[in-house]
Design a protein around this motif. Structure first.
Motif, PDB file in Angstrom:
ATOM      1  N   TYR A 154       0.816  -1.214   0.000  1.00  0.00           N
ATOM      2  CA  TYR A 154       0.000   0.000   0.000  1.00  0.00           C
ATOM      3  C   TYR A 154       0.853   1.270   0.000  1.00  0.00           C
ATOM      4  O   TYR A 154       0.514   2.255  -0.650  1.00  0.00           O
ATOM      5  N   ARG A 155       1.958   1.255   0.755  1.00  0.00           N
ATOM      6  CA  ARG A 155       2.794   2.457   0.840  1.00  0.00           C
ATOM      7  C   ARG A 155       3.372   2.822  -0.516  1.00  0.00           C
ATOM      8  O   ARG A 155       3.422   4.000  -0.890  1.00  0.00           O
ATOM      9  N   THR A 158       0.669   4.473  -2.673  1.00  0.00           N
ATOM     10  CA  THR A 158       0.383   5.837  -2.229  1.00  0.00           C
ATOM     11  C   THR A 158       1.472   6.802  -2.656  1.00  0.00           C
ATOM     12  O   THR A 158       1.198   7.909  -3.135  1.00  0.00           O
ATOM     13  N   SER A 159       2.736   6.384  -2.516  1.00  0.00           N
ATOM     14  CA  SER A 159       3.849   7.277  -2.838  1.00  0.00           C
ATOM     15  C   SER A 159       3.992   7.518  -4.340  1.00  0.00           C
ATOM     16  O   SER A 159       4.498   8.565  -4.760  1.00  0.00           O
ATOM     17  N   GLN A 161       1.364   7.399  -6.633  1.00  0.00           N
ATOM     18  CA  GLN A 161       0.132   7.837  -7.288  1.00  0.00           C
ATOM     19  C   GLN A 161       0.304   9.178  -7.995  1.00  0.00           C
ATOM     20  O   GLN A 161      -0.070   9.326  -9.163  1.00  0.00           O
TER      21      GLN A 161
END
Length: 317
Positions: A154-155, A158-159, A161
């Motif tokens: 997930y990290r 997010t970074s 996107q």
């Protein structure tokens, strides 16, 4: 999470090759041949789908966030790498994995509440009290050698996107694909960033209603990866024809914009020097999983699990 994945116990002890994973499972079945022959189970992907559904149902009742659910699914996979499924009550293991994952992800649930909700959810398959859940927790921790920190994809999503100019719809689809990958063996095979990058790729190329369906999507994803692999470092793809197009339909413009985004992504992969072969394998595994999901039968899977649970008295204290 401050820990570095490359120095983590996840990478050093819980990342396997396909052959290693298959050998571990074969050894488990050989050690319990009589049980395996007596109680046949559905294919592992279907078991994973069922376990995911049950975990989701319990998590929804407890209001657990997705990060903790993902950690619980990883615990299930690790636990069943060392313990034959037919020796356990999967409902107890699912409840225990979620209880332990919530502790580790800093959203703890009271043990009494977990026991109460599990009893309500599986009244015919699980007789549960606090001591039994606590005992299973220590058993699970022991089988995982107290290596409980899980790094998730997930990290990375997010970074990246904003860096990759992903629309909200594309980011949401990539997030959904990451959630789905926990129903495959991929968490035990590849680093989290490879999973996240594969999910982004599929979010860019997957079109459920496209002519050719899965085959077309698979071909598009593989072509993008092959382009990245063949492209010389530093070389960037260029396609600005949309600026000079006259009389082009909105649909064609959207298609061209999507193609440009995939090409830019291929350039990003080239410059980042990631494991393209690993992404190809992840892509094939995910597409194969989605095809397999279409043949999943919840009733048959549930009955086969409940059969060995009741026959071996695993539903009782």
């Amino acid at each position: 999470m401050a820990a570095n994945f490359w120095e983590s116990t996840q990478r050093r002890h819980w990342q396997f090759s396909k052959d290693e994973l298959a050998q571990m499972r074969e050894n488990l079945e050989e050690s319990e041949q009589s049980l395996v022959q007596m109680f046949p189970l559905p294919q592992r992907r279907h078991l994973n789908i069922y376990f995911n559904q049950q975990l989701g149902r319990l998590g929804k009742r407890l209001g657990v966030r997705q990060q903790a659910l993902a950690t619980a699914q990883t615990y299930l996979k690790r636990f069943y790498c060392t313990v034959e499924i037919r020796r356990t009550n999967p409902y107890l293991v699912i409840a225990t994995a979620l209880y332990l994952a919530c502790k580790m992800e800093e959203c703890p649930q009271h043990i009494r509440l977990v026991v109460s909700e599990a009893r309500t959810l599986w009244p015919d398959s699980l007789t549960l009290d606090i001591s039994r859940l606590g005992e299973c927790e220590f058993y699970m921790i022991s089988e995982m050698h107290s290596q409980l920190i899980i790094h998730q994809p997930y990290r990375t999503l997010t970074s990246l996107q904003s860096d990759l100019f992903l629309s909200q719809d594309e980011a949401n689809l990539a997030l959904s694909i990451i959630n789905d990958h926990y129903m495959t063996d991929l968490p035990l095979l590849y680093p989290p960033h490879i999973i996240a990058l594969t999910a982004i790729l599929l979010a860019l190329v997957l079109r459920p209603n496209s002519p050719g369906g899965t085959a077309t999507n698979m071909a598009a994803a593989t072509a993008a990866l092959m382009q990245a692999q063949a492209q010389a470092p530093g070389r960037t793809s260029s396609s600005n024809s949309s600026q000079n197009s006259v009389g082009v339909s909105d649909k064609e413009r959207q298609q061209e914009a999507r193609l440009n985004k995939v090409q830019r992504y291929a350039g990003f992969l080239t410059e980042s020097n990631v494991d393209i072969e690993g992404m190809v394998d992840c892509t094939q595994e995910l597409i194969s999983f989605y095809e397999c999901h279409e043949q999943y039968n919840d009733k048959i899977t549930r009955e086969q699990i409940n059969r060995f649970v009741k026959a071996r008295g695993l539903d009782k204290p």
